[in-house]
Structure formats: C-alpha cells, structure tokens
Design a protein around this motif. Sequence first.
Motif, short mmCIF file in Angstrom:
data_model
loop_
_atom_site.label_atom_id
_atom_site.label_comp_id
_atom_site.label_asym_id
_atom_site.label_seq_id
_atom_site.Cartn_x
_atom_site.Cartn_y
_atom_site.Cartn_z
N LEU A 83 -0.99 -18.89 22.02
CA LEU A 83 -1.38 -19.46 22.96
C LEU A 83 -0.67 -21.06 24.19
O LEU A 83 -0.81 -20.94 25.41
N TYR A 84 0.57 -20.25 23.54
CA TYR A 84 1.80 -21.08 24.08
C TYR A 84 2.65 -20.91 25.30
O TYR A 84 3.62 -19.81 24.26
N ALA A 85 3.59 -20.86 26.40
CA ALA A 85 4.59 -19.88 27.15
C ALA A 85 3.72 -18.36 26.77
O ALA A 85 5.12 -18.31 26.24
N SER A 86 2.86 -18.00 26.78
CA SER A 86 2.30 -16.76 27.07
C SER A 86 2.40 -15.72 28.06
O SER A 86 2.84 -16.48 29.63
N SER A 87 1.14 -14.75 27.73
CA SER A 87 1.14 -13.85 29.20
C SER A 87 -0.36 -13.68 28.88
O SER A 87 -1.22 -14.33 28.14
N ALA A 88 -1.02 -13.56 30.01
CA ALA A 88 -2.24 -12.70 29.81
C ALA A 88 -2.32 -12.07 29.06
O ALA A 88 -3.62 -11.80 28.33
N ALA A 89 -1.69 -10.64 29.34
CA ALA A 89 -1.77 -9.70 28.38
C ALA A 89 -1.18 -10.33 27.16
O ALA A 89 -2.40 -10.17 25.37
N ASP A 90 -1.01 -11.63 26.36
CA ASP A 90 -0.83 -11.71 25.65
C ASP A 90 -1.76 -12.61 24.77
O ASP A 90 -2.38 -12.46 23.68
N LEU A 91 -2.96 -13.63 25.94
CA LEU A 91 -3.68 -14.08 25.40
C LEU A 91 -4.71 -13.06 24.99
O LEU A 91 -5.88 -13.13 24.21
N LEU A 92 -5.23 -11.98 25.63
CA LEU A 92 -6.26 -10.61 25.54
C LEU A 92 -5.77 -10.20 24.43
O LEU A 92 -6.60 -9.85 23.65
N ALA A 93 -4.31 -10.03 23.42
CA ALA A 93 -4.22 -9.78 22.33
C ALA A 93 -5.07 -10.87 21.61
O ALA A 93 -5.43 -10.23 20.09
N VAL A 94 -4.51 -11.67 21.17
CA VAL A 94 -5.38 -12.83 20.33
C VAL A 94 -6.84 -12.36 20.50
O VAL A 94 -7.65 -12.34 19.73
N VAL A 95 -7.50 -12.38 21.90
CA VAL A 95 -8.92 -12.09 21.79
C VAL A 95 -9.34 -10.74 21.19
O VAL A 95 -10.23 -11.04 20.61
N HIS A 96 -8.14 -10.18 21.22
CA HIS A 96 -8.29 -9.06 20.60
C HIS A 96 -8.31 -9.06 18.56
O HIS A 96 -8.83 -8.27 18.24
N GLU A 97 -7.80 -9.17 18.46
CA GLU A 97 -7.35 -9.66 18.01
C GLU A 97 -8.55 -10.51 16.29
O GLU A 97 -9.29 -10.45 15.80
N LEU A 98 -9.74 -11.87 17.28
CA LEU A 98 -10.73 -12.46 16.46
C LEU A 98 -11.52 -11.70 15.96
O LEU A 98 -12.38 -9.99 16.02
N ASP A 99 -12.39 -11.96 14.31
CA ASP A 99 -13.01 -11.76 13.67
C ASP A 99 -14.43 -11.68 14.96
O ASP A 99 -15.04 -12.37 15.59
N ASN A 100 -14.68 -10.33 14.53
CA ASN A 100 -16.03 -9.46 15.32
C ASN A 100 -17.44 -10.14 14.63
O ASN A 100 -18.23 -10.57 15.81
N THR A 101 -17.22 -11.44 13.62
CA THR A 101 -18.44 -12.08 12.99
C THR A 101 -18.56 -13.25 14.20
O THR A 101 -19.84 -13.84 14.00
N LEU A 102 -17.02 -13.95 14.55
CA LEU A 102 -17.86 -14.79 15.81
C LEU A 102 -18.55 -14.69 16.84
O LEU A 102 -17.73 -13.24 17.82
N GLY A 103 -20.04 -14.98 17.37
CA GLY A 103 -20.23 -14.76 18.49
C GLY A 103 -18.97 -15.74 19.88
O GLY A 103 -19.13 -15.18 20.93
N SER A 104 -18.54 -16.94 19.37
CA SER A 104 -18.78 -17.48 20.73
C SER A 104 -16.48 -18.25 20.61
O SER A 104 -17.27 -18.81 19.13
N VAL A 105 -15.94 -18.31 21.14
CA VAL A 105 -14.98 -18.89 20.81
C VAL A 105 -14.38 -19.31 22.48
O VAL A 105 -14.50 -18.82 23.38
N MET A 106 -13.40 -20.16 21.79
CA MET A 106 -12.86 -21.34 22.99
C MET A 106 -11.81 -21.17 22.73
O MET A 106 -11.39 -21.71 21.58
N LEU A 107 -10.90 -21.02 24.13
CA LEU A 107 -9.59 -21.02 23.80
C LEU A 107 -8.76 -22.36 24.54
O LEU A 107 -9.30 -22.19 25.67
N PHE A 108 -8.11 -23.22 24.82
CA PHE A 108 -6.95 -23.75 25.40
C PHE A 108 -5.66 -24.24 25.54
O PHE A 108 -4.82 -23.27 24.11
N GLY A 109 -5.68 -24.00 26.71
CA GLY A 109 -4.04 -23.62 27.04
C GLY A 109 -3.86 -23.86 28.15
O GLY A 109 -4.33 -24.52 28.82
#
Length: 161
Positions: A83-109
Amino acid sequence: MKTLFLVRHAKASHDDPSLPDRERPLEDRGRHDAPEMGKRLADRKVKPDLLMSSPALRALTTAQLVADEIGYERKDIVVDDRLYASSAADLLAVVHELDNTLGSVMLFGHNPEFTDLAHRLSAEITDMPTCAVAKFRFDTKAWEDVGDITPTKVLLNSPRK
C-alpha cells in the motif's frame, strides 16, 4: 455485497526534511482531521471487517486514529508494504486477494495511487484530498470482481466537506 473504503492519509508534516518519507508524521491539522473523519464514520455505524494500512507513519497514524473512533482495535490493523509507493493496478491486486468472507475493508494509503484507483472505480471521483474517505459498494460475493463491475454506490467525504 462488498464495501471498499479508500482513505488517503491525513495532512503530513514537511517540517523535518531529514526524515525519510516513510517516517513523516502527521501535522496538527492531520491529527485533528483523522479522528473527525473517524467520528463521521462511527456516526454512520461503519464497522469494517478489516483495516489495512501502508507502513508509512502518516498512513498508519491515520488508520489508528480512525480505528479508535470506530471501535476497531489498533493491534488488528494489518500493515501491508504493497500500500506504499504503489500504483492503482497494484492496489487493485491487493483488493482482489482479499478473503471473500470479508464484507467490508478499509485501506489507508497515499496519492496519487488512491485517487487513481478511486477514479478507475468511479469516474465521479477525480481527487482525494488529505484524509478523504471514498466508499464503494459492489453487488458481488467476490473481491476479484472489483474493478470489473460498476459500484452500486459511491460516496466521497473529506474533512472540508
């Protein structure tokens, strides 16, 4: 439903040019704005399943101050270098890897990548000022769909609004 919050860190200090970028603290305005935004989220009964933060001090401090207001344990904040010194594509990759049991996630960056991702998810958002909170709700069961489907709800809130 999946709800993604993107939170740009609060206003950071530039007072000490000898500090490495990752160690820049919040300035007074940032220390005021982050709890204020947390209170606004708490007033709306926002209870994310997960808070993830950049390792940069200004982002992590913002996450901690928001967490205090919404009743999320500081010790449970996940620090992720991606989440540091990344790109929109890198951030989206982080989102795609989230556990599907999570309904709501907050990212700080950081910007520009948080504004870039927010704009990619919704053309309505063209700028995320410091301590802005963008909320995206998606009608899906899988985080990997985020970025490919249109959000059903988009909100942007910032300290000056």
